[in-house]
Write an enzyme that holds these catalytic residues in place. Structure first.
Site, PDB file in Angstrom:
ATOM      1  CG  HIS A 139      -1.928   1.221   1.359  1.00  0.00           C
ATOM      2  ND1 HIS A 139      -2.926   1.251   0.583  1.00  0.00           N
ATOM      3  CD2 HIS A 139      -1.800   2.145   1.761  1.00  0.00           C
ATOM      4  CE1 HIS A 139      -3.711   2.420   0.742  1.00  0.00           C
ATOM      5  NE2 HIS A 139      -2.963   3.110   1.695  1.00  0.00           N
ATOM      6  CG  ASP A 171      -6.705  -8.044   8.686  1.00  0.00           C
ATOM      7  OD1 ASP A 171      -7.260  -7.349   7.930  1.00  0.00           O
ATOM      8  OD2 ASP A 171      -6.420  -7.533   9.793  1.00  0.00           O
ATOM      9  CD  GLU A 204       4.200   1.307  -3.954  1.00  0.00           C
ATOM     10  OE1 GLU A 204       3.647   0.361  -4.760  1.00  0.00           O
ATOM     11  OE2 GLU A 204       3.830   2.472  -4.215  1.00  0.00           O
TER      12      GLU A 204
HETATM   13  C1  GRF Z   1       1.056   0.461  -6.189  1.00  0.00           C
HETATM   14  O1  GRF Z   1       1.017   1.756  -5.856  1.00  0.00           O
HETATM   15  C2  GRF Z   1       0.610  -0.215  -5.031  1.00  0.00           C
HETATM   16  O2  GRF Z   1       1.288   0.325  -3.615  1.00  0.00           O
HETATM   17  C3  GRF Z   1      -1.085  -0.131  -4.870  1.00  0.00           C
HETATM   18  O3  GRF Z   1      -1.178  -0.425  -6.395  1.00  0.00           O
HETATM   19  C4  GRF Z   1      -0.029   0.244  -7.048  1.00  0.00           C
HETATM   20  C5  GRF Z   1       0.406  -0.771  -8.093  1.00  0.00           C
HETATM   21  O4  GRF Z   1       1.135  -0.600  -8.989  1.00  0.00           O
HETATM   22  N1  GRF Z   1      -1.533  -1.246  -4.160  1.00  0.00           N
HETATM   23  P1  GRF Z   1       1.956  -1.454  -9.872  1.00  0.00           P
HETATM   24  O5  GRF Z   1       0.918  -2.153 -10.781  1.00  0.00           O
HETATM   25  O6  GRF Z   1       2.823  -2.432  -9.123  1.00  0.00           O
HETATM   26  O7  GRF Z   1       2.931  -0.779 -10.953  1.00  0.00           O
END
Ligand code: GRF
Length: 248
Positions: A139, A171, A204
């Protein structure tokens, strides 16, 4: 350690399990099988795939990439990489029925850890129960701040000075389960919501690899809401049982 010499350079053993030391040989386990679920561009999926290819994420392999959207760019990239893929369109279907198909597909591919990577669909209770503490989600905010959609824009508009991303177990509540990894970045004076989202995405891609590595290691327990590193390697099954109360 007499055996280590013969195992130390196994490059000539084509077709056999490659080990680098006797300790690795002793500890060898079959790779943890990941099931990736995505709906869009798939940059987090690609980051995971690249981490595995580059040897940064050891002991894991992608068993299948599943999308609920036939046109998802991430799905096309998975095909290009020669990975197993499946399209299970969710539009117009009841959540439980669609999820039952996804669960069956994951099981058919022997998936042990489900990684939601931009999967734009809430999971049913049945789905969460089918993979207890074995579903990760990423997230783009520092949870519990800014759950839900457009988290980066929410954070920017709120005026926070620090934000980031969270990888957590799934969850039954939205963006809620035990937190495995968080990475924080400052919000710059020069940022807008887009530049902020771009810089969070860089984090991420690293955070997801780190979180999967932690689960694969099985060196953790979940105590209440807290993911706690133990330093003791558990079994795969223990890892699942220990992670009580965790989840999306
Ligand atoms: C990301 O920003 C992730 O945090 C959210 O959805 C987006 C997905 O991006 N859950 P990608 O498809 O992985 O480029």
């Amino acid at each position: 350690m007499t055996n280590s010499a013969s195992l130390a350079n196994p490059a000539s053993c084509a077709g056999l399990v490659i080990v680098e030391s006797f300790a690795d040989f002793q500890n060898h386990r079959p790779p943890f099988r990941l099931g990736i679920l995505l709906s869009g561009r798939g940059s987090n999926f690609l980051a995971i795939a690249e981490s595995i290819r580059a040897g940064r994420l050891k002991g894991a392999e992608i068993a299948v990439v599943i999308s609920n959207v036939a046109e998802a760019a991430g799905l096309a990239k998975a095909r290009e990489l020669g990975l197993e893929t499946a399209v299970l369109v969710s539009k117009g279907r009841k959540r439980e029925e669609h999820d039952a198909d996804v669960i069956a597909c994951l099981r058919a591919h022997g998936v042990e850890l489900v990684c939601l990577a931009g999967y734009m669909r809430l999971l049913s209770k049945q789905f969460v129960a089918a993979f207890p503490n074995r579903i990760l989600n990423i997230h783009p905010s520092l949870l519990p701040a800014f759950p839900g959609l457009d988290a980066q824009e929410q954070a920017f508009n709120y005026g926070v000075k620090v934000t980031g991303c969270t990888v957590h177990f799934v969850d039954e509540e939205l963006d809620h389960g035990a937190i495995v990894v968080q990475r924080a970045i400052p919000v710059l004076e020069t940022d807008d919501a887009h530049s902020l989202a771009d810089r969070i995405l860089v984090e991420e891609h690293q955070a997801y690899t780190e979180a999967i590595a932690r689960v694969v290691s099985a060196e953790y327990e979940v105590r209440g809401r807290r993911y706690v590193k133990t330093g003791n390697e558990g079994t795969r099954e223990q890892g699942s049982k220990k992670a009580q109360g965790s989840g999306i």
